[in-house]
Motif scaffolding. Structure first.
Motif, PDB file in Angstrom:
ATOM      1  N   SER A  65      55.376  36.406  39.943  1.00  0.00           N
ATOM      2  CA  SER A  65      53.965  36.295  39.578  1.00  0.00           C
ATOM      3  C   SER A  65      53.125  36.933  40.681  1.00  0.00           C
ATOM      4  O   SER A  65      53.198  36.514  41.834  1.00  0.00           O
ATOM      5  N   TYR A  66      52.381  37.971  40.293  1.00  0.00           N
ATOM      6  CA  TYR A  66      51.556  38.717  41.260  1.00  0.00           C
ATOM      7  C   TYR A  66      50.118  38.751  40.774  1.00  0.00           C
ATOM      8  O   TYR A  66      49.855  39.062  39.614  1.00  0.00           O
ATOM      9  N   LEU A  67      49.213  38.447  41.678  1.00  0.00           N
ATOM     10  CA  LEU A  67      47.789  38.473  41.355  1.00  0.00           C
ATOM     11  C   LEU A  67      47.116  39.573  42.171  1.00  0.00           C
ATOM     12  O   LEU A  67      47.289  39.642  43.388  1.00  0.00           O
ATOM     13  N   THR A  75      40.328  41.226  38.118  1.00  0.00           N
ATOM     14  CA  THR A  75      41.530  40.422  38.339  1.00  0.00           C
ATOM     15  C   THR A  75      42.659  40.819  37.388  1.00  0.00           C
ATOM     16  O   THR A  75      42.439  40.972  36.182  1.00  0.00           O
ATOM     17  N   LEU A  77      46.786  39.850  36.535  1.00  0.00           N
ATOM     18  CA  LEU A  77      47.957  39.007  36.784  1.00  0.00           C
ATOM     19  C   LEU A  77      49.179  39.690  36.185  1.00  0.00           C
ATOM     20  O   LEU A  77      49.175  40.036  35.000  1.00  0.00           O
ATOM     21  N   ALA A  80      53.865  35.445  35.095  1.00  0.00           N
ATOM     22  CA  ALA A  80      53.332  34.102  35.363  1.00  0.00           C
ATOM     23  C   ALA A  80      54.412  33.109  35.754  1.00  0.00           C
ATOM     24  O   ALA A  80      54.215  31.893  35.670  1.00  0.00           O
ATOM     25  N   VAL A  89      50.644  28.373  39.135  1.00  0.00           N
ATOM     26  CA  VAL A  89      49.950  29.660  38.987  1.00  0.00           C
ATOM     27  C   VAL A  89      48.478  29.410  38.635  1.00  0.00           C
ATOM     28  O   VAL A  89      47.577  30.014  39.226  1.00  0.00           O
ATOM     29  N   LEU A  93      45.244  30.450  40.971  1.00  0.00           N
ATOM     30  CA  LEU A  93      44.157  31.306  40.484  1.00  0.00           C
ATOM     31  C   LEU A  93      42.804  30.600  40.659  1.00  0.00           C
ATOM     32  O   LEU A  93      41.817  31.221  41.049  1.00  0.00           O
ATOM     33  N   LEU A 101      40.489  36.592  33.584  1.00  0.00           N
ATOM     34  CA  LEU A 101      41.396  37.656  34.021  1.00  0.00           C
ATOM     35  C   LEU A 101      41.107  38.909  33.194  1.00  0.00           C
ATOM     36  O   LEU A 101      41.046  38.851  31.965  1.00  0.00           O
ATOM     37  N   VAL A 104      46.244  40.909  31.928  1.00  0.00           N
ATOM     38  CA  VAL A 104      47.485  40.180  32.196  1.00  0.00           C
ATOM     39  C   VAL A 104      48.630  41.056  31.690  1.00  0.00           C
ATOM     40  O   VAL A 104      48.557  41.624  30.596  1.00  0.00           O
ATOM     41  N   VAL A 120      48.531  29.873  31.590  1.00  0.00           N
ATOM     42  CA  VAL A 120      47.507  30.815  32.056  1.00  0.00           C
ATOM     43  C   VAL A 120      46.560  31.148  30.909  1.00  0.00           C
ATOM     44  O   VAL A 120      45.330  31.119  31.063  1.00  0.00           O
TER      45      VAL A 120
END
Ligand SMILES: [Zn+2]
Ligand SMILES: [Zn+2]
Length: 337
Positions: A65-67, A75, A77, A80, A89, A93, A101, A104, A120
């Motif tokens: 999971s990378y933000l 933003t 994502l 998740a 997660v 956030l 977001l 995604v 999410v």
């Protein structure tokens, strides 16, 4: 009189000894304090100036999971994590002050990447959802599709060549998958057709490879994809079946980040992969050891802030799989996870 002189010189001798012992003790204590608090005493580099891009590798256990948060608060994502990390997660956030977001991405439909997606999608307004387009038979995958339909409305299929222009000249480019999808690969076709993206900001760049397989890397090389980067999100949790020598020679990252669980039966990351990375002399970060990892860049320089410090001896030590099948696949010939 002579006796007095003798006793006073003996006293002076004792005092001298005590002074020496005291000074030695003081020196030892000072050295210990300096060593113990060296990180705080030695000033780190000054904070970065300018418009900052943040990339967070969220520690979701065994999964990804990378933000990404741009300077103007766009933003993104990417994955998740597994279902059990969904609440983590969401909390992460929220800590970042995120209310919605912009994009995604589900790199591929394995549970360690999309298990937390439902949480999410229920918790944040999601404007765009990019999917690998690969179908899976699992309930986790069906639930994700239902959640996308209910909360986002539509799903965009990822295709090499797509480019998202963010702010301050930051771009997110899709390098894979492309048609025809890779089929009958030595590992998992779902992994092999993971969404692979490249993030660019000035002189900084990062490649996020999902659970790419050996064949994915070969195709990217054949396609002449722009692979040279500052930071590599290592494919498939550091599995020995990807991150091959020829791919690394093209990517030449300065930093490598591995997302994997502190307890995982797949043996991620593999010692062979760590050895290949070490030969490149990269700075290595692992979510299983460092916890959440934050990377900040102004497009020229970057800083990396892990939650925990890790000794080099531990950092470069791979894990052993619990089973003979180190791919962790439940079905024959398929590598999941
Ligand atoms: Zn995975
Ligand atoms: Zn996978």
């Amino acid at each position: 009189m002579r006796k007095d002189r003798r006793s006073s010189s003996a006293r002076r001798g004792w005092q001298g000894c005590l002074l020496v012992v005291g000074l030695l003790g003081l020196a030892a204590a000072s050295l210990w304090l300096l060593w113990h608090f060296r990180d705080r005493l030695i000033p780190g580099p000054p904070p970065l100036a300018g418009k900052l891009l943040h990339i967070h590798a969220i520690d979701v256990g065994q999964g990804d999971s990378y933000l990404i948060v741009t300077p103007e608060k766009k933003t993104i994502l990417i994955d998740a994590g597994p279902a059990e990390a969904g609440s983590k997660v969401v909390a992460f956030l929220r800590q970042q002050g995120i209310a919605e977001l912009d994009l995604v991405i589900a790199t591929h439909p394995h549970a360690d990447h999309i298990g937390g997606m439902g949480y999410v999608l229920e918790s944040f307004k999601v404007k765009n959802f990019l999917d690998s387009g690969q179908e899976h038979t699992t309930l986790t995958y069906r639930r994700m599709l239902e959640a996308v339909k209910k909360h986002v409305g539509r799903l965009t299929l990822a295709q090499a060549g797509q480019k998202f222009n963010l702010d301050n000249g930051i771009t997110l480019s899709v390098l894979g998958p492309r048609q025809p999808w890779l089929q009958n690969v030595s590992g998992s076709d779902l992994n092999a057709n993971s969404v692979v993206v490249r993030l660019d900001y000035g002189q900084f760049s990062m490649l996020l490879t999902g659970d790419a397989e050996d064949e994915t890397e070969d195709r990217l090389l054949t396609d002449g994809a722009p692979l040279q980067v500052t930071v590599l999100k290592v494919a498939h949790h550091g599995s020995r079946h990807s991150t091959r020598e020829r791919f690394l020679r093209a990517a030449t990252p300065s930093v490598a980040i591995i997302s994997c669980g502190a307890t995982n039966r797949y043996g991620h990351p593999a010692q062979a992969t760590l050895d290949r990375l070490r030969r490149l002399d990269v700075a290595l970060y692992r979510t299983d050891l460092h916890g959440d990892i934050t990377l900040t860049t102004n497009g020229q320089e970057y800083r990396i802030t892990p939650t925990r410090q890790v000794a080099a001896s531990e950092l470069w030590r791979g894990r052993q799989p619990d089973t003979a099948n180190d791919s962790g696949d439940e079905m024959p010939r398929r590598r999941a996870g």
